[in-house]
Design an enzyme around this catalytic site. Structure first.
Site, PDB file in Angstrom:
ATOM      1  N   ARG A 140      11.281   3.732   3.089  1.00 51.68           N
ATOM      2  CA  ARG A 140      11.060   2.868   4.356  1.00 51.68           C
ATOM      3  C   ARG A 140      12.089   2.211   4.762  1.00 51.68           C
ATOM      4  NH1 ARG A 140       5.760  -1.033   4.550  1.00 51.68           N
ATOM      5  NH2 ARG A 140       5.034   0.946   5.010  1.00 51.68           N
TER       6      ARG A 140
ATOM      7  N   HIS B  77       4.895   5.828  11.453  1.00 50.89           N
ATOM      8  CA  HIS B  77       4.443   5.965  10.100  1.00 50.89           C
ATOM      9  C   HIS B  77       3.609   6.999   9.880  1.00 50.89           C
ATOM     10  CE1 HIS B  77       3.377   4.026   6.340  1.00 50.89           C
ATOM     11  NE2 HIS B  77       3.066   3.065   6.744  1.00 50.89           N
TER      12      HIS B  77
ATOM     13  N   LYS C 272      25.947  -4.261  -1.883  1.00 53.31           N
ATOM     14  CA  LYS C 272      27.427  -4.303  -1.877  1.00 53.31           C
ATOM     15  C   LYS C 272      28.206  -3.606  -0.558  1.00 53.31           C
ATOM     16  CE  LYS C 272      27.081  -3.352  -6.739  1.00 53.31           C
ATOM     17  NZ  LYS C 272      27.339  -2.079  -7.622  1.00 53.31           N
TER      18      LYS C 272
ATOM     19  N   ARG D 203       0.785  -1.317  -0.092  1.00 55.32           N
ATOM     20  CA  ARG D 203      -0.118   0.109   0.013  1.00 55.32           C
ATOM     21  C   ARG D 203       0.815   1.267  -0.110  1.00 55.32           C
ATOM     22  NH1 ARG D 203      -2.518  -3.742   1.413  1.00 55.32           N
ATOM     23  NH2 ARG D 203      -0.664  -4.419   2.627  1.00 55.32           N
ATOM     24  N   THR D 204       1.824   1.484   0.812  1.00 58.92           N
ATOM     25  CA  THR D 204       2.486   2.676   0.885  1.00 58.92           C
ATOM     26  C   THR D 204       3.343   2.810  -0.278  1.00 58.92           C
ATOM     27  OG1 THR D 204       2.905   2.037   3.494  1.00 58.92           O
ATOM     28  CG2 THR D 204       4.161   3.972   2.652  1.00 58.92           C
TER      29      THR D 204
HETATM   30  N1   CP Z   1       0.018   0.023   5.791  1.00 57.61           N
HETATM   31  C1   CP Z   1       0.990  -0.443   5.413  1.00 57.61           C
HETATM   32  O1   CP Z   1       2.225   0.430   5.556  1.00 57.61           O
HETATM   33  O2   CP Z   1       1.207  -1.410   4.258  1.00 57.61           O
HETATM   34  P1   CP Z   1       2.235  -1.829   3.345  1.00 57.61           P
HETATM   35  O3   CP Z   1       3.197  -2.360   4.393  1.00 57.61           O
HETATM   36  O4   CP Z   1       1.615  -2.643   2.362  1.00 57.61           O
HETATM   37  O5   CP Z   1       2.826  -0.506   2.891  1.00 57.61           O
END
Ligand code: CP
Length: 303
Positions: free
Chosen positions: A101, A129, A80, A51-52
């Site tokens: 991320r 998040h 590496k 999703r993110t």
């Molecule tokens: N909600 C969320 O962070 O989903 P993903 O890990 O799929 O990005």
């Protein structure tokens, strides 16, 4: 360091949160706007995501921008031995904005200190998040008509779940009452509870969600975060501790909405999906609008 980064939800004031939610509402009405024309966004995912990453990429595409990056760090020179600092310094030369991320808590703050361009934290370990929080706030407002004075129940992995950490901090500005439902092993970390106590925010702790769901406005389910457990046996003990079934919703309030940052494993039975109170797929769609708004704010593209 660039002051337009979003690393922690507290990088936005309450007024900025509301400003971004209003902007997200404009994007929901009209998602295709050519505001990112000529801009390059780096999407650096050192951890898996559906999703993110895809909602950020959709947001960028709908704004007419271009994307570079990776969805798997093993395809980059990290494999590496390149450091995060060097990776960020390189990407800083190529792009106008970094979305990152990373599994290590604090990595997004570190990247924001290395980079001259804004960095948006798309999740750093079990820490924060904030873009998920913005879409969660947008969804809560959309379903409740307010963010103020709500009764919010958070269920599952409150120890490792970064979405709940960011969300309670954001909602603490709107006078909520929280109910934390978790086994002892996964309870809300003490630091967050101390924070709420200092702010005078009411919270209760429970082992069973049935104790609180009938009086709640938002039921926020979470997945037990297998990838954060050092011992797989500890994960096995708690992985199925809460499973929400349709029959458990019979006496809940009409305005109750069930949210989940997704992905889910077993914690929401599929029979809940058809219940009008289930709202997690709409919540995920809202990620596109919220992220369009966050990108525009980071690049000063729309007032
Ligand atoms: N909600 C969320 O962070 O989903 P993903 O890990 O799929 O990005």
């Amino acid at each position: 360091m660039n002051n337009n980064s979003l690393v922690s939800i507290f990088d936005y004031s309450k007024e900025e949160v509301i400003e971004v939610l209003k902007l997200a509402s404009e994007f929901e009405k009209n998602p295709n706007q050519d505001l990112l024309n000529g801009k390059v966004v780096a999407s650096l995912f050192f951890e898996p995501s559906t999703r993110t990453r895809l909602s950020f990429e959709t947001a960028i595409q709908r704004l007419g921008g271009r994307i570079i990056g990776f969805s798997d760090a093993s395809s980059s020179s990290v494999k590496k031995g390149e450091t995060l600092k060097d990776t960020i310094k390189m990407v800083d030369n190529y792009a106008d904005l970094i979305v990152m991320r990373h599994p290590i808590e604090g990595s997004a703050r570190y990247a924001s200190e290395v980079a001259n361009i804004p960095v948006i934290n798309a999740g750093d370990g079990a820490n924060q998040h904030p873009t998920q929080t913005m879409l969660d706030l947008y969804t809560i407002y959309q379903t409740q008509g307010t963010l103020e004075n709500l009764d919010i129940t958070l269920v599952g992995d409150l120890k490792y779940g970064r979405t709940v950490h960011s969300l309670i901090m954001a909602l603490s500005r709107f006078n909520p009452t929280f109910h934390f439902v978790a086994p002892k092993e996964l309870e809300m970390p003490a630091g967050y509870k101390v924070y709420l106590e200092e702010k005078g925010i009411a919270y209760t702790e429970h082992l069973e969600m049935e104790e609180v769901i009938d009086n709640t406005d938002i039921l926020y389910m979470t997945r037990v975060q297998r990838e954060r457990f050092a011992d797989p046996l500890e994960y096995e003990k708690v992985k199925d501790v809460y499973v929400l079934c349709n029959s458990m919703l019979d006496n809940t309030k009409d305005n109750l909405r069930i949210l989940h940052p997704l992905p889910r494993v077993n914690e929401i039975s599929v029979d809940v999906d058809e219940n009008p109170k289930a709202y997690y797929f709409q919540q995920a769609l809202n990620g596109v609008y919220a992220r369009q708004a966050i990108i525009c704010k980071s690049l000063n593209l729309k007032k």
